[in-house]
Design a protein around this motif. Structure first.
Motif, PDB file in Angstrom:
ATOM      1  N   LEU A 183      52.783  55.669 -56.118  1.00 42.68           N
ATOM      2  CA  LEU A 183      52.279  55.291 -54.817  1.00 42.68           C
ATOM      3  C   LEU A 183      51.752  56.258 -54.062  1.00 42.68           C
ATOM      4  N   GLU A 184      52.707  57.234 -54.161  1.00 45.36           N
ATOM      5  CA  GLU A 184      52.365  58.424 -53.052  1.00 45.36           C
ATOM      6  C   GLU A 184      50.979  59.179 -53.776  1.00 45.36           C
ATOM      7  N   LYS A 185      50.893  59.185 -54.983  1.00 43.05           N
ATOM      8  CA  LYS A 185      49.489  59.823 -55.443  1.00 43.05           C
ATOM      9  C   LYS A 185      48.499  58.865 -55.554  1.00 43.05           C
ATOM     10  N   ALA A 186      48.382  57.712 -55.503  1.00 41.00           N
ATOM     11  CA  ALA A 186      47.784  56.964 -55.321  1.00 41.00           C
ATOM     12  C   ALA A 186      46.642  56.629 -53.884  1.00 41.00           C
ATOM     13  N   VAL A 187      47.499  56.910 -52.801  1.00 38.57           N
ATOM     14  CA  VAL A 187      47.350  56.937 -51.420  1.00 38.57           C
ATOM     15  C   VAL A 187      46.936  58.678 -51.247  1.00 38.57           C
ATOM     16  N   THR A 188      47.412  59.098 -51.882  1.00 40.40           N
ATOM     17  CA  THR A 188      46.570  60.547 -51.958  1.00 40.40           C
ATOM     18  C   THR A 188      45.082  60.478 -52.289  1.00 40.40           C
ATOM     19  N   ASP A 189      45.289  59.800 -53.680  1.00 39.49           N
ATOM     20  CA  ASP A 189      43.973  59.569 -53.909  1.00 39.49           C
ATOM     21  C   ASP A 189      42.651  59.567 -53.002  1.00 39.49           C
ATOM     22  N   ARG A 190      43.660  58.493 -52.481  1.00 41.55           N
ATOM     23  CA  ARG A 190      42.632  57.208 -52.064  1.00 41.55           C
ATOM     24  C   ARG A 190      42.102  58.135 -50.471  1.00 41.55           C
ATOM     25  N   LEU A 238      57.682  49.289 -49.998  1.00 37.99           N
ATOM     26  CA  LEU A 238      57.713  50.351 -49.041  1.00 37.99           C
ATOM     27  C   LEU A 238      58.202  50.827 -48.077  1.00 37.99           C
ATOM     28  N   ALA A 239      57.726  49.876 -47.145  1.00 37.34           N
ATOM     29  CA  ALA A 239      57.402  49.611 -45.877  1.00 37.34           C
ATOM     30  C   ALA A 239      58.847  48.898 -45.828  1.00 37.34           C
ATOM     31  N   SER A 247      62.618  60.280 -45.482  1.00 38.79           N
ATOM     32  CA  SER A 247      61.153  61.587 -44.980  1.00 38.79           C
ATOM     33  C   SER A 247      60.489  60.813 -45.887  1.00 38.79           C
ATOM     34  N   GLN A 248      60.617  61.071 -47.246  1.00 39.71           N
ATOM     35  CA  GLN A 248      59.471  61.450 -47.960  1.00 39.71           C
ATOM     36  C   GLN A 248      58.529  59.628 -47.894  1.00 39.71           C
ATOM     37  N   GLN A 249      59.512  58.920 -47.939  1.00 40.96           N
ATOM     38  CA  GLN A 249      58.956  57.311 -47.759  1.00 40.96           C
ATOM     39  C   GLN A 249      58.176  56.580 -46.285  1.00 40.96           C
ATOM     40  N   ALA A 250      58.651  57.808 -45.482  1.00 41.08           N
ATOM     41  CA  ALA A 250      58.031  57.610 -44.283  1.00 41.08           C
ATOM     42  C   ALA A 250      57.128  58.368 -44.107  1.00 41.08           C
ATOM     43  N   ASP A 251      56.413  59.679 -44.593  1.00 35.50           N
ATOM     44  CA  ASP A 251      55.131  60.178 -44.633  1.00 35.50           C
ATOM     45  C   ASP A 251      54.406  59.782 -45.736  1.00 35.50           C
ATOM     46  N   ILE A 252      54.785  58.471 -47.135  1.00 37.38           N
ATOM     47  CA  ILE A 252      53.936  57.892 -47.568  1.00 37.38           C
ATOM     48  C   ILE A 252      53.559  56.946 -46.624  1.00 37.38           C
TER      49      ILE A 252
END
Length: 320
Positions: free
Chosen positions: A23-30, A103-104, A126-131
């Motif tokens: 999910l983090e990678k998908a958001v970053t790619d976006r 995640l939310a 912290s990681q999930q809040a960043d995402i």
């Protein structure tokens, strides 16, 4: 843990499961592709009220709630159908949206500040809040931490969310300043004494048919002195208003911020030109002030802000 259910095993259509890393990678790619390009006010499903509440509360729980309210609203899917240019592929977008919703939902169950620093639970939160913060930027605000927004979107964003400019204060009229100046305690007593002096000198102690001549001059001189003081004071205050406007404009033109726009370029803009979705680039060396409510993106190590002008707290406040 944070994944969209794969319903294909039951024979129904569904999106592939997304782990937190996926999910983090998908958001970053976006973010990097900069797929979000707003062409209409209807592209936004978040309201100014929701963003204002998030700016006031500044909690992970409310951040997660804003994501749930916007991504699960019926208008969210309608926006993507009406604006296909905002998404890469419908299936990928559905997977990411489901993952962010999961995640939310999980982020709301994590109690903020209840874990020891550097504990696994604190790192996970912290990681999930960043995402979630990056998802709010890309999926809700239609921006990109890497690419920013384009200049063509500024007018649309101002139309939807309003301007960041502070309304100019209406200037006081000269008569209003005169009225304010005459409220001085000493001047009020001088006016009273001047009137009494004129009345007494022209009516008391005179025989029938007798004229006092210039006996009223003393009282009139007092009143004239009061008028001169009032006019001078009002004139000075009136001129100060325009001097303050000139000084404010001069400071405003030199007080610029660095934002990321037009495909990743850093552009200097004034506070009035900042819009919702802008990515502000700040660091301790530039000593930049933040002229708006913001969500922190990127590294948070040792990031501290001076909020003395807002709260009176002299110590630097850590930001996460």
């Amino acid at each position: 843990m944070v994944a969209a259910e794969d319903e294909s095993a039951n024979g129904t259509n569904g999106a592939a499961a997304l782990s937190v890393s996926d999910l983090e990678k998908a958001v970053t790619d976006r973010e990097i592709t900069g797929a979000n390009h707003v062409t209409s006010p209807s592209a936004f499903t978040v309201t100014t009220t929701q963003l204002s509440e998030l700016g006031e509360e500044r909690t992970r729980h409310l951040l997660a709630q804003v994501l749930l309210d916007t991504l699960q609203s019926p208008s969210a899917a309608a926006v993507e159908d009406a604006h296909p240019d905002l998404v890469e592929t419908p299936s990928d977008t559905a997977s990411v949206r489901r993952g962010i919703v999961e995640l939310a939902t999980h982020l709301q169950t994590l109690e903020e500040g209840s874990y020891e620093e550097h504990s696994p639970q604190a790192v996970e939160a912290s990681q999930q809040a960043d995402i979630a913060a990056n998802a709010l930027t890309t999926m809700v605000l239609k921006s990109s931490p890497e690419m920013g927004i384009s200049d063509s979107e500024i007018t649309i964003r101002q139309e939807v969310f309003g301007s960041n400019a502070i309304a100019d204060k209406e200037l006081d009229s000269f008569l209003a300043l005169c009225y304010e100046a005459v409220q001085d305690f000493v001047l009020i007593w001088l006016i009273i004494l001047g009137v009494i002096s004129i009345v007494v000198e022209t009516t008391v102690g005179l025989e029938d048919g007798e004229s006092c001549g210039a006996c009223w001059l003393e009282g009139a001189a007092i009143l004239c002195s009061v008028c001169i003081v009032v006019l001078i004071t009002a004139s000075i205050d009136y001129a100060k208003q325009f001097a303050f406007i000139r000084l404010t404009k001069s400071l405003h033109e030199t007080n610029t911020k660095s934002v990321i726009r037009n495909g990743g370029k850093q552009v200097s803009v004034t506070d009035d030109d900042i819009v919702v979705g802008d990515i502000l680039s700040v660091n301790s060396h530039s000593l930049a002030s933040i002229p708006a409510d913001c969500i922190l993106l990127g590294p948070t190590a040792d990031l501290k802000m001076d909020e003395s002008t807002l709260t009176g707290e002299s110590k630097l406040i850590s930001k996460r």
